[in-house]
Design a protein around this motif. Structure first.
Motif, mmCIF file in Angstrom:
data_model
loop_
_atom_site.group_PDB
_atom_site.id
_atom_site.type_symbol
_atom_site.label_atom_id
_atom_site.label_comp_id
_atom_site.label_asym_id
_atom_site.label_seq_id
_atom_site.Cartn_x
_atom_site.Cartn_y
_atom_site.Cartn_z
ATOM 1 N N GLY A 21 0.806 -1.220 0.000
ATOM 2 C CA GLY A 21 0.000 0.000 0.000
ATOM 3 C C GLY A 21 0.841 1.272 0.000
ATOM 4 O O GLY A 21 0.303 2.369 0.055
ATOM 5 N N GLY A 22 2.169 1.112 -0.004
ATOM 6 C CA GLY A 22 3.034 2.290 -0.077
ATOM 7 C C GLY A 22 3.152 3.045 1.234
ATOM 8 O O GLY A 22 3.577 4.198 1.261
ATOM 9 N N VAL A 23 2.774 2.400 2.346
ATOM 10 C CA VAL A 23 2.893 3.041 3.662
ATOM 11 C C VAL A 23 4.271 2.751 4.257
ATOM 12 O O VAL A 23 4.900 3.614 4.854
ATOM 13 C CB VAL A 23 1.767 2.531 4.593
ATOM 14 N N LEU A 24 4.741 1.508 4.070
ATOM 15 C CA LEU A 24 6.067 1.102 4.548
ATOM 16 C C LEU A 24 6.934 0.735 3.357
ATOM 17 O O LEU A 24 6.414 0.405 2.280
ATOM 18 C CB LEU A 24 5.953 -0.131 5.458
ATOM 19 N N CYS A 25 8.241 0.770 3.541
ATOM 20 C CA CYS A 25 9.133 0.168 2.551
ATOM 21 C C CYS A 25 10.251 -0.574 3.281
ATOM 22 O O CYS A 25 10.502 -0.339 4.456
ATOM 23 C CB CYS A 25 9.678 1.213 1.584
ATOM 24 N N ARG A 26 10.871 -1.516 2.557
ATOM 25 C CA ARG A 26 11.943 -2.305 3.164
ATOM 26 C C ARG A 26 13.230 -1.492 3.150
ATOM 27 O O ARG A 26 13.501 -0.764 2.201
ATOM 28 C CB ARG A 26 12.174 -3.604 2.377
ATOM 29 N N ALA A 27 14.005 -1.635 4.206
ATOM 30 C CA ALA A 27 15.299 -0.945 4.270
ATOM 31 C C ALA A 27 16.319 -1.881 4.892
ATOM 32 O O ALA A 27 15.961 -2.944 5.422
ATOM 33 C CB ALA A 27 15.175 0.335 5.107
ATOM 34 N N ASP A 28 17.572 -1.486 4.851
ATOM 35 C CA ASP A 28 18.648 -2.263 5.442
ATOM 36 C C ASP A 28 18.631 -3.715 4.945
ATOM 37 O O ASP A 28 18.580 -4.656 5.732
ATOM 38 C CB ASP A 28 18.547 -2.206 6.980
ATOM 39 N N GLY A 29 18.647 -3.862 3.628
ATOM 40 C CA GLY A 29 18.675 -5.193 3.029
ATOM 41 C C GLY A 29 17.411 -5.999 3.291
ATOM 42 O O GLY A 29 17.434 -7.221 3.273
ATOM 43 N N GLY A 30 16.316 -5.316 3.533
ATOM 44 C CA GLY A 30 15.044 -6.015 3.705
ATOM 45 C C GLY A 30 14.730 -6.372 5.146
ATOM 46 O O GLY A 30 13.650 -6.865 5.440
ATOM 47 N N ARG A 31 15.663 -6.095 6.071
ATOM 48 C CA ARG A 31 15.412 -6.493 7.461
ATOM 49 C C ARG A 31 14.544 -5.496 8.213
ATOM 50 O O ARG A 31 13.907 -5.841 9.204
ATOM 51 C CB ARG A 31 16.743 -6.664 8.204
ATOM 52 N N ASP A 32 14.558 -4.239 7.756
ATOM 53 C CA ASP A 32 13.796 -3.203 8.436
ATOM 54 C C ASP A 32 12.588 -2.774 7.601
ATOM 55 O O ASP A 32 12.594 -2.881 6.383
ATOM 56 C CB ASP A 32 14.668 -1.956 8.661
ATOM 57 N N TYR A 33 11.594 -2.307 8.291
ATOM 58 C CA TYR A 33 10.426 -1.701 7.640
ATOM 59 C C TYR A 33 10.371 -0.250 8.083
ATOM 60 O O TYR A 33 10.251 0.018 9.285
ATOM 61 C CB TYR A 33 9.145 -2.414 8.049
ATOM 62 N N VAL A 34 10.480 0.669 7.142
ATOM 63 C CA VAL A 34 10.414 2.083 7.523
ATOM 64 C C VAL A 34 9.268 2.758 6.775
ATOM 65 O O VAL A 34 8.855 2.325 5.698
ATOM 66 C CB VAL A 34 11.744 2.831 7.247
ATOM 67 N N LEU A 35 8.773 3.820 7.357
ATOM 68 C CA LEU A 35 7.660 4.536 6.745
ATOM 69 C C LEU A 35 8.130 5.297 5.514
ATOM 70 O O LEU A 35 9.212 5.888 5.498
ATOM 71 C CB LEU A 35 7.070 5.526 7.746
ATOM 72 N N THR A 36 7.310 5.293 4.501
ATOM 73 C CA THR A 36 7.520 6.145 3.338
ATOM 74 C C THR A 36 6.995 7.542 3.704
ATOM 75 O O THR A 36 6.324 7.696 4.732
ATOM 76 C CB THR A 36 6.698 5.618 2.154
ATOM 77 N N PRO A 37 7.260 8.557 2.876
ATOM 78 C CA PRO A 37 6.666 9.881 3.153
ATOM 79 C C PRO A 37 5.144 9.796 3.266
ATOM 80 O O PRO A 37 4.524 10.449 4.117
ATOM 81 C CB PRO A 37 7.084 10.705 1.930
#
Ligand SMILES: [Zn+2]
Ligand SMILES: [Zn+2]
Length: 314
Positions: A235-251
């Motif tokens: 839904g574009g609310v979260l995206c994967r970060a740090d090689g897929g281990r983290d979930y961070v909010l998109t703008p």
């Protein structure tokens, strides 16, 4: 709102008495697309008749009846006999119902800015200065502008578990067709429309990133957590970060913060008898150290907005 203890089944175990926590009641009530459309119509266009909502939303009568009943039970609306019409009633917003206006404005602002159907939403106007466009979030205690990163979320894991475990509600994906109201608020409801999604979004807003961290706070099954994280990522609310281990909010996800803040503030207002630490998550404004009591501020004239000084124009 209904504070009676309810006997519900939790998992496969024995029935236990669980009273849904105040924030869970708010998510159940205001995390529903048709309910938000009903409130919006009542607030913006002064709709008060059953038949008018049927015409505007295309919702099946039984579905509309259930949503209006929930609003009556929760004290957001009252039913009054229509003058001169036998056996007919109008549905009017109460003070508590009118107090959802900042939440509604936040949902509207998000939808208008971040969803494909945004331009279908009416335009927000501050009547006093004539400024058109979305307001910003401010702290009533110190008057500063507040973004998600300026707030600290205090979560009591016990309240969260209670929020999620008590009476399960359908997820937004399995909501039956509710007619044209489906076209509105569908994107935002994917993020705030069920308890787990709302809690995951709330934790992400407070800086939680790791799968294991979500899991240990929410006491949620890995399958359920994976499913919600996937939905929020799609839904574009979260995206994967740090090689897929983290979930961070998109703008887009971070922009949900005012909705979250007003949900909590309204919950407090709806449950004046409940001690503040039992309401659910608590927000503090880091800069001033005060509990966050959010307000909307006009970007045109910098005034804190009052309900009676704003209008929506198509
Ligand atoms: Zn402050
Ligand atoms: Zn203004």
């Amino acid at each position: 709102m209904g504070s009676a203890m309810k006997v519900v089944h939790v998992g496969e175990g024995d029935p236990v008495a669980v009273s849904p926590s105040p924030i869970a009641q708010t998510i159940d009530l205001l995390g529903d697309r048709l309910t938000v459309v009903i409130l919006r119509d009542a607030f913006v266009d002064h709709v008060r008749r059953f038949s008018d909502w049927i015409e505007r939303t295309g919702a099946p009568p039984a579905v509309l009846t259930s949503r209006l009943s929930a609003l009556l039970d929760a004290g957001l609306m009252e039913r009054r006999p229509r003058p001169g019409a036998y056996d007919r009633h109008d549905y009017l917003l109460t003070e508590l119902g009118l107090a959802t206006w900042e939440f509604l404005v936040s949902v509207w602002s998000w939808q208008r800015e971040w969803s494909p159907e945004g331009l279908l939403q009416p335009e927000f106007v501050h009547e006093d200065c004539g400024h058109r466009g979305p307001p910003e979030l401010a702290c009533r205690a110190c008057g500063r502008t507040v973004k998600a990163r300026d707030a600290h979320l205090e979560v009591d894991p016990a309240t969260l578990v209670l929020a999620a475990r008590s009476r399960r509600r359908r997820s937004s994906r399995s909501t039956p067709d509710i007619g044209r109201a489906d076209l509105q608020f569908s994107v935002v409801m994917e993020a705030i429309g069920d308890r787990w999604s709302a809690l995951v979004t709330g934790l992400a807003l407070s800086g939680v990133r790791r799968f294991g961290e979500f899991q240990s706070i929410l006491k949620i099954s890995p399958t359920t957590l994976t499913e919600r994280l996937t939905r929020l990522t799609e839904g574009g609310v979260l995206c994967r970060a740090d090689g897929g281990r983290d979930y961070v909010l998109t703008p887009r996800g971070r922009a949900l913060f005012p909705i979250f803040a007003f949900q909590l503030a309204w919950t407090r207002r709806a449950h004046p008898e409940v001690p503040v630490e039992q309401l659910g998550p608590l927000l503090h404004h880091v800069e001033c150290g005060q509990p966050l009591w959010p307000a909307l501020r006009c970007r045109g004239c910098d005034a804190i907005l009052e309900r009676t000084s704003v209008v929506f124009e198509p």
